[in-house]
Motif scaffolding. Structure first.
Motif, mmCIF file in Angstrom:
data_model
loop_
_atom_site.group_PDB
_atom_site.id
_atom_site.type_symbol
_atom_site.label_atom_id
_atom_site.label_comp_id
_atom_site.label_asym_id
_atom_site.label_seq_id
_atom_site.Cartn_x
_atom_site.Cartn_y
_atom_site.Cartn_z
ATOM 1 N N SER A 129 35.637 23.880 22.152
ATOM 2 C CA SER A 129 35.493 23.907 20.727
ATOM 3 C C SER A 129 36.728 22.851 19.953
ATOM 4 C CB SER A 129 35.744 25.317 20.307
ATOM 5 O OG SER A 129 37.076 25.710 20.317
ATOM 6 N N VAL A 130 36.399 22.519 18.774
ATOM 7 C CA VAL A 130 37.039 21.544 17.908
ATOM 8 C C VAL A 130 38.608 22.115 17.972
ATOM 9 C CG1 VAL A 130 37.544 20.453 15.846
ATOM 10 C CG2 VAL A 130 35.121 20.693 16.631
ATOM 11 N N SER A 131 38.769 23.231 17.804
ATOM 12 C CA SER A 131 40.090 23.800 17.881
ATOM 13 C C SER A 131 40.797 23.934 19.240
ATOM 14 C CB SER A 131 40.164 25.324 17.199
ATOM 15 O OG SER A 131 39.425 25.926 18.060
ATOM 16 N N ASP A 132 39.984 23.664 20.371
ATOM 17 C CA ASP A 132 40.818 23.752 21.473
ATOM 18 C C ASP A 132 40.875 22.774 22.372
ATOM 19 O OD1 ASP A 132 41.089 26.512 21.582
ATOM 20 O OD2 ASP A 132 39.080 27.007 22.293
ATOM 21 N N ARG A 133 40.258 21.389 21.401
ATOM 22 C CA ARG A 133 40.463 19.894 22.161
ATOM 23 C C ARG A 133 41.880 19.422 22.321
ATOM 24 N NH1 ARG A 133 34.995 17.650 19.102
ATOM 25 N NH2 ARG A 133 33.544 19.230 20.101
ATOM 26 N N LYS A 134 42.120 18.765 23.358
ATOM 27 C CA LYS A 134 43.234 18.156 23.857
ATOM 28 C C LYS A 134 43.199 16.608 23.552
ATOM 29 C CE LYS A 134 44.831 21.683 26.865
ATOM 30 N NZ LYS A 134 45.164 22.084 28.000
ATOM 31 N N PRO A 135 44.243 15.808 23.122
ATOM 32 C CA PRO A 135 44.180 14.436 23.061
ATOM 33 C C PRO A 135 43.925 13.649 24.595
ATOM 34 C CG PRO A 135 46.075 15.460 22.065
ATOM 35 C CD PRO A 135 45.368 16.416 22.627
ATOM 36 N N PHE A 136 43.142 12.675 24.416
ATOM 37 C CA PHE A 136 42.778 12.080 25.636
ATOM 38 C C PHE A 136 43.748 10.658 25.437
ATOM 39 C CE2 PHE A 136 40.436 8.981 28.191
ATOM 40 C CZ PHE A 136 40.010 9.491 29.200
ATOM 41 N N PHE B 1 20.568 12.727 32.404
ATOM 42 C CA PHE B 1 20.434 12.278 31.026
ATOM 43 C C PHE B 1 20.394 13.389 29.959
ATOM 44 C CE2 PHE B 1 18.060 11.255 27.356
ATOM 45 C CZ PHE B 1 18.615 10.310 26.804
ATOM 46 N N THR B 2 20.056 14.513 30.634
ATOM 47 C CA THR B 2 19.779 15.661 29.702
ATOM 48 C C THR B 2 20.812 16.324 29.529
ATOM 49 O OG1 THR B 2 17.414 16.122 30.789
ATOM 50 C CG2 THR B 2 18.478 17.854 29.728
ATOM 51 N N ASP B 3 21.907 16.322 30.295
ATOM 52 C CA ASP B 3 23.164 16.879 30.187
ATOM 53 C C ASP B 3 23.761 15.837 29.156
ATOM 54 O OD1 ASP B 3 22.960 18.892 32.464
ATOM 55 O OD2 ASP B 3 23.824 17.142 33.868
ATOM 56 N N LEU B 4 23.984 14.688 29.267
ATOM 57 C CA LEU B 4 24.735 13.834 28.408
ATOM 58 C C LEU B 4 23.873 13.807 27.176
ATOM 59 C CD1 LEU B 4 25.102 10.913 31.002
ATOM 60 C CD2 LEU B 4 26.844 12.229 29.965
ATOM 61 N N SER B 5 22.769 14.042 26.857
ATOM 62 C CA SER B 5 22.195 13.902 25.659
ATOM 63 C C SER B 5 22.548 15.151 24.744
ATOM 64 C CB SER B 5 20.800 13.600 25.690
ATOM 65 O OG SER B 5 20.080 14.587 26.163
ATOM 66 N N ALA B 6 22.460 16.257 25.566
ATOM 67 C CA ALA B 6 22.715 17.550 24.867
ATOM 68 C C ALA B 6 24.119 17.432 24.473
ATOM 69 C CB ALA B 6 22.417 18.751 25.759
ATOM 70 N N ALA B 7 25.037 17.093 25.445
ATOM 71 C CA ALA B 7 26.353 17.103 24.877
ATOM 72 C C ALA B 7 26.974 16.073 23.917
ATOM 73 C CB ALA B 7 27.282 16.687 26.167
ATOM 74 N N LEU B 8 26.281 14.818 24.053
ATOM 75 C CA LEU B 8 26.367 13.915 23.186
ATOM 76 C C LEU B 8 26.063 14.461 21.632
ATOM 77 C CD1 LEU B 8 25.902 10.702 25.002
ATOM 78 C CD2 LEU B 8 28.072 11.406 23.775
ATOM 79 N N ASP B 9 24.796 14.949 21.599
ATOM 80 C CA ASP B 9 24.185 15.236 20.295
ATOM 81 C C ASP B 9 25.151 16.440 19.628
ATOM 82 O OD1 ASP B 9 22.044 13.628 20.575
ATOM 83 O OD2 ASP B 9 20.881 15.302 21.402
ATOM 84 N N THR B 10 25.599 17.224 20.383
ATOM 85 C CA THR B 10 26.615 18.141 19.725
ATOM 86 C C THR B 10 27.883 17.742 19.359
ATOM 87 O OG1 THR B 10 25.656 19.957 21.369
ATOM 88 C CG2 THR B 10 27.984 20.351 20.402
ATOM 89 N N VAL B 11 28.358 16.837 20.219
ATOM 90 C CA VAL B 11 29.794 16.025 19.492
ATOM 91 C C VAL B 11 29.521 15.457 18.378
ATOM 92 C CG1 VAL B 11 31.573 14.368 20.490
ATOM 93 C CG2 VAL B 11 30.695 16.175 21.996
ATOM 94 N N LEU B 12 28.544 14.489 18.486
ATOM 95 C CA LEU B 12 28.014 13.657 17.287
ATOM 96 C C LEU B 12 27.785 14.364 16.074
ATOM 97 C CD1 LEU B 12 25.923 10.982 19.081
ATOM 98 C CD2 LEU B 12 28.088 10.581 17.984
ATOM 99 N N SER B 13 27.398 15.707 16.315
ATOM 100 C CA SER B 13 27.163 16.772 15.027
ATOM 101 C C SER B 13 28.398 17.060 14.679
ATOM 102 C CB SER B 13 26.026 17.446 15.305
ATOM 103 O OG SER B 13 26.834 18.758 16.204
ATOM 104 N N GLY B 14 29.798 16.824 15.133
ATOM 105 C CA GLY B 14 30.877 17.436 14.716
ATOM 106 C C GLY B 14 31.339 18.630 15.179
ATOM 107 N N LYS B 15 30.664 19.008 16.080
ATOM 108 C CA LYS B 15 30.916 20.387 16.793
ATOM 109 C C LYS B 15 31.596 20.406 17.925
ATOM 110 C CE LYS B 15 26.565 22.501 14.713
ATOM 111 N NZ LYS B 15 25.158 23.028 14.893
#
Length: 193
Positions: free
Chosen positions: A47-54, A179-193
């Motif tokens: 979640s956005v609140s639990d993310r750590k800097p890379f 590809f399905t794993d990546l696209s689902a994860a990328l769509d979520t991150v790109l949406s700001g979630k």
């Protein structure tokens, strides 16, 4: 001619060897079962609140140029840790390249980290798999991987990480991806979630 008991034993041995090979392949080259403290064999969104800097890594790429991931700030970055010696890495490479092409116009940059590898074999791997995104060379020193301690399992190859636009770890797969794993994860991150 084999007796029935010999055939039964041989069939049982083949079944055990096949099951062990399948379990190893599903766990990835550097991983083991998903029931461990490092989370090997899993994928997780943060979640956005639990993310750590890379840590934005820099170094020499397989083509000999220099790359500083800071140049991608503001983009979503997908980091794939791989080696040409890793069968699951070979299997997932087309999915990564397909996702890289599909998302390059959406503000997503892919970066590979080739680790524990022979440079010539890694270059041949990239050519054979038609990988177009840059790949940092980690080599035997693992100087790049050690900077990721606490962010990912250093023993899990392949691993794929998604860094959000702010530079924080948003998603991590400690196993091969599709590809399905990546696209689902990328769509979520790109949406700001």
């Amino acid at each position: 001619m084999l007796r029935r008991t010999d055939r039964t034993r041989r069939s049982a041995a083949v079944a055990v060897v096949t099951a062990a090979a399948l379990a190893f392949g599903l766990a990835g080259c550097g991983g083991s079962s998903s029931k461990n403290k490092d989370g090997l064999g899993t994928a997780a969104a943060f979640s956005v609140s639990d993310r750590k800097p890379f840590p934005m890594l820099s170094g020499t790429t397989l083509d000999g140029s220099q790359l500083d991931m800071n140049s991608f700030k503001g983009k979503v970055i997908v980091v794939n840790i791989w080696g040409s010696w890793c069968d699951p890495c070979q299997a997932e490479a087309p999915y990564l390249e397909h996702a890289s092409e599909a998302y390059k116009d959406k503000g997503v940059q892919f970066v590979g980290i080739d680790t524990r590898d022979n440079t010539g074999q890694a270059q041949a791997f990239v050519r054979a798999k038609l990988i177009s995104y840059p790949n940092l060379v980690d080599g035997d020193s693992e100087s790049l991987l050690t900077k990721l301690a606490g962010i990912t399992s250093l023993s899990s190859v392949p691993s794929t990480l998604i860094i959000d636009q702010k530079g924080d770890l948003a998603w991590r797969a400690l196993r091969p991806v599709t590809f399905t794993d990546l696209s689902a994860a990328l769509d979520t991150v790109l949406s700001g979630k």
